[in-house]
Design an enzyme around this catalytic site. Sequence first.
Site, mmCIF file in Angstrom:
data_model
loop_
_atom_site.group_PDB
_atom_site.id
_atom_site.type_symbol
_atom_site.label_atom_id
_atom_site.label_comp_id
_atom_site.label_asym_id
_atom_site.label_seq_id
_atom_site.Cartn_x
_atom_site.Cartn_y
_atom_site.Cartn_z
ATOM 1 N N TYR A 2 0.843 -1.203 0.000
ATOM 2 C CA TYR A 2 0.000 0.000 0.000
ATOM 3 C C TYR A 2 0.881 1.256 0.000
ATOM 4 C CZ TYR A 2 -4.265 -2.748 0.900
ATOM 5 O OH TYR A 2 -5.331 -3.620 0.824
ATOM 6 N N SER B 143 -13.479 -2.305 -0.823
ATOM 7 C CA SER B 143 -14.316 -1.451 -1.686
ATOM 8 C C SER B 143 -15.805 -1.647 -1.423
ATOM 9 C CB SER B 143 -14.004 -1.688 -3.175
ATOM 10 O OG SER B 143 -12.928 -0.877 -3.580
ATOM 11 N N PRO B 144 -16.224 -1.566 -0.159
ATOM 12 C CA PRO B 144 -17.654 -1.759 0.123
ATOM 13 C C PRO B 144 -18.518 -0.661 -0.495
ATOM 14 C CG PRO B 144 -16.500 -0.978 2.083
ATOM 15 C CD PRO B 144 -15.441 -1.314 1.067
ATOM 16 N N LEU B 145 -17.909 0.473 -0.813
ATOM 17 C CA LEU B 145 -18.640 1.558 -1.486
ATOM 18 C C LEU B 145 -18.304 1.589 -2.975
ATOM 19 C CD1 LEU B 145 -18.050 4.391 1.180
ATOM 20 C CD2 LEU B 145 -19.848 2.635 1.128
ATOM 21 N N ALA B 146 -17.633 0.522 -3.459
ATOM 22 C CA ALA B 146 -17.291 0.415 -4.875
ATOM 23 C C ALA B 146 -16.387 1.562 -5.323
ATOM 24 C CB ALA B 146 -18.541 0.321 -5.740
ATOM 25 N N GLY B 147 -15.546 2.004 -4.426
ATOM 26 C CA GLY B 147 -14.556 3.021 -4.782
ATOM 27 C C GLY B 147 -15.160 4.298 -5.309
ATOM 28 N N GLY B 148 -16.391 4.562 -4.896
ATOM 29 C CA GLY B 148 -16.996 5.815 -5.316
ATOM 30 C C GLY B 148 -17.766 5.743 -6.626
ATOM 31 N N PHE C 296 -21.416 6.758 -6.430
ATOM 32 C CA PHE C 296 -21.783 8.146 -6.128
ATOM 33 C C PHE C 296 -21.728 9.038 -7.361
ATOM 34 C CE2 PHE C 296 -19.748 6.378 -2.269
ATOM 35 C CZ PHE C 296 -20.916 6.225 -1.530
#
Lengths: 300, 300, 300
Positions: free
Chosen positions: C53, C210-215, C218
Amino acid sequence: MERIQLAEDLSFSRLIHGLWRLADWNYSNTDTLNLIEHALERGITTFDHADIYGSYTCETLFGHALKEKPSLRSQMELVTKCGIVLPSKQRPEHKTHHYNTTKAHILLSIENSLRNLQTDYIDLLLIHRPDPFMDPQETADAFVQLQKEGKVRHFGVSNFKDHQWRMLESYLPFPLVTNQLELSAYNLENFEDGTLNLCLEKQIPPMAWSPLAGGSIFSGTDEKAIRLRKTLEKTGREIGAEGMDEVLYAWLLRHPARIMPIIGSGKKDRIDAAIRALQWTLNHDQWFEILQSSMGHDVP
Amino acid sequence: MERIQLAEDLSFSRLIHGLWRLADWNYSNTDTLNLIEHALERGITTFDHADIYGSYTCETLFGHALKEKPSLRSQMELVTKCGIVLPSKQRPEHKTHHYNTTKAHILLSIENSLRNLQTDYIDLLLIHRPDPFMDPQETADAFVQLQKEGKVRHFGVSNFKDHQWRMLESYLPFPLVTNQLELSAYNLENFEDGTLNLCLEKQIPPMAWSPLAGGSIFSGTDEKAIRLRKTLEKTGREIGAEGMDEVLYAWLLRHPARIMPIIGSGKKDRIDAAIRALQWTLNHDQWFEILQSSMGHDVP
Amino acid sequence: MERIQLAEDLSFSRLIHGLWRLADWNYSNTDTLNLIEHALERGITTFDHADIYGSYTCETLFGHALKEKPSLRSQMELVTKCGIVLPSKQRPEHKTHHYNTTKAHILLSIENSLRNLQTDYIDLLLIHRPDPFMDPQETADAFVQLQKEGKVRHFGVSNFKDHQWRMLESYLPFPLVTNQLELSAYNLENFEDGTLNLCLEKQIPPMAWSPLAGGSIFSGTDEKAIRLRKTLEKTGREIGAEGMDEVLYAWLLRHPARIMPIIGSGKKDRIDAAIRALQWTLNHDQWFEILQSSMGHDVP
C-alpha cells in the site's frame, strides 16, 4: 412404472406430474380429479407443486379436487416449494418480487401449503431458487422443525448450482434428496456446468423441469430448434415413437443420472406419450446425435 | 532424468513422448524403433497413446516396432486412452463421432489396445474426454475388472474439469493418478479455471498435451502469438536456450504442479531440445513475463 | 461495537479501518494518531494493511504514528498482506509486477512489515492475490514457521476463488480464518460465483474491500450506477440514513455471511457514517430492491 428411491422411506414414480399450469386449464374439480386418477392408474404417483404456481392458486385447486376423494392422498407423493415471494392479488402484503428463506417464512409457507393442498404432510419440500440472501442456519432450523413436527418428510432444492448445494447441505443434519433442475435436450446448461455431475457424485436423482423446453423445440424458429427438430424426427422414426415429445423424454430417461421428468401437461394424451417414452432405449449414436444437434457442433 | 511418482508402484519420466502423429511420419518399423530407443536412452521412458490416434492406427504401428525388440517393454511405461468413438475405415461399425464409457466399450477397447501395442498390460489407462453420458458405475466397474485381471495397472482421465474428476473418483475404490490436460503458455484455461488447482489439491501430477500449443506460437499471426514470441525470444536469450520450444517446456517444468509435458514430435532434435529444457530454471520475473504476454495484461 | 470471532483467540471489530490510501492523505504523525484513536474510541479496533500500500509506504507511516503511543498496540488487531511484488522506488530490485508466495519471500515480507509497523506480531496475514505460480507447500511452510515464531497469529487470503481456497487449505495444518473480497452492492461477482457461498460453507466471515465500490456509485454515469443511486436514495429515506454510504454499508452488514466492511476513508465523518450504518436493519424488500437495481433485472 419404475420407482426411484430418494431416501430409505421415500420413492417417486419415474415420471412426475407437474401442476405448474393447473390454473390455466380451467378445469372443474371433476376434471382435475380425473386427471389425477388418470396419472395414478398409470403409475404416476408423484405430483409437483409450488406455493406460487398460478399466483398462489394451484395448490388450492389441487386440494379442492383431492378433497373429493381423500383416499387418494395415501397413493401419492406431494412435492411443493417455497422461498419465492411474488406480488399477487392473493398476497396483497407482498411489495416486491424477492426470495425469503428465513425460518419464519418457510414455516408460514408450509402452513399455507398444507391447508391449500388439504393434507397433513408434504412428502418433499424444495427451496425454489438459490437465495443470495439465505441464512443457511435459518433454513436448516426450519427444515429440522418441520420434519420433527411431521409436516414435511424430506427436503431438497431447485435450481441450485453446486456451491449453493454444498453450502446449504453443510448446515443440515440430513442429506438433501433431490435438485429440481431445468434439463432438456434444448437446455444443456446443467449438463455442462457441473450441476448434474454433483447429482451423480452425491447419488441424488434430479427432477427435470421443462423437459420439453416449454415447447420451444416444437415451434421455435431459431437454428437450434430447427436442428433439434430434424434429429428428433429422424430418431423418432428409427425407434417408432409417435411424436418428438416421446423422444425428448426418452433422451432424458436414458441418462444415467436417473432423471425424473416432470410432465407439465393437463392433457391425458400428452401424459400417455410420456409414459410410452419409458419403453424406448436410445442407443449411443442416437443419444449423441440429439446432444450434438443441440450444441450445434460435434463433441471434441 | 527426473522421475515423477504417480502411485507407489508407478513412476513416469518427467518428459513423456507422445505418439499422436506417428501415422503421419511415414516411419518404417526401424525408424520407429530408433525413435523409441533414442528416447529411452535419454531417460524418456513413458509413451503416450490413445486408441483413436491416427484413426486407430498408431498403437499398431508402435506395436509392430516394439515386436522387433520385445525386451524394451519392461523399460517403458505405456499410457493409452479410450472413450472416444470415431467413424473410421478401421471401424466401419462406427456411425457417428461420440463418446462411450460403458463397461463393455472400455473392456473391448483395452483388448484392442493390448493386441495393437503387442503387450500384456497397460501401465495407465485414461478416459480420453469427459463424457456427458457417462454412467460412472459402469466406468468404475470396468476399471476394477481391468486392474483385477492385470490388464491395466492404473487409471486416470484427460481433459476433465474439477466436477467431472470429483464425480468419477467418488465411484472408484482407488484414486485416479493423473489428468492429462492442455497446458501451455499459449493456452491458460486450465491454469485459470481451477482444473490445475485440483491437481495441486489432490497432489496429482498432470500430463500436458500440446505444451507448444501445436505450433501456434511459432507461426501464429494473432496478437497473443506475436506478444508471446517476443517474450520467449527475450527469455531464451537471457537463459541461453537455443529455441523458443525450450523456453515453453521450461515454463511448464518450472510450475510447482509437477507438470509432465508430452513431446509430440518424431524428430530426435526436437526431443533433445525438450531434454535441454530440463536444465533451465526460470526466475519469477521470467515466468510472469511469459504469463503476462499470454494474458495480454498484467496480473491484478 | 459488535465483534466477529475469526478463531478461538482472535476477534475483529465488525467494521475495519483500511489504510490503503494513507499515503495520499498527507497526514502528519499526529493526524494519523488522531485518526487511529478516533476509530479505537468508537470500537473499530481492526486495521487493514498490505506491504505494497502506498508503494510500500503506508505500513511505515502507520508505524511512525503508533510509535508515538505504543500502548495502543494491545488495543488493536493488525492485518497485513504479502505476495504481490511491485516495481517501486522503495524496492529498486523489483523488475516486473508479479506475485511471489515462496517461503523466502513471505518471511522477508513479514520482517519488513513488522519493522515498518513497529510491532512484534501481526494478528492476521493474508496472501494478497491468488498466485498461479504458487507452490502451496512453500506457502504452508512459511505460515507454520511464522506462527511458531510468534510473528503472525493467524492466516487468511484475499481475492481467492473457491478452488484456490480449497487448494491452499489442503496444505495447511490449521484453517484459514478469512477471505478478503471485493463485496459491494455495485460489484456482485463474489455473491454470484460461489466465493461467498464457500465462506458460508466454511463458516468463515469475509472482509469486504471497496464496500462503497470506490466511489463509482456516487458519481458513476453508467446505467448501473444511476439505477443503484436511485434505489439507495429511496432506501436511505425509508430508514432515515443521512447518506448513500450508510445504506451501502447496511446492505453488506445485513447479509448473513457476517461481512466485515473495510472503511477506506481518512475522514472522521465518513468513519462515523459507517458506524451509523450498524443501527440500520434493511428488510427483505429493501435488500432485494438494491440487489435488483444492481443486476438490472429481477431475480428469476
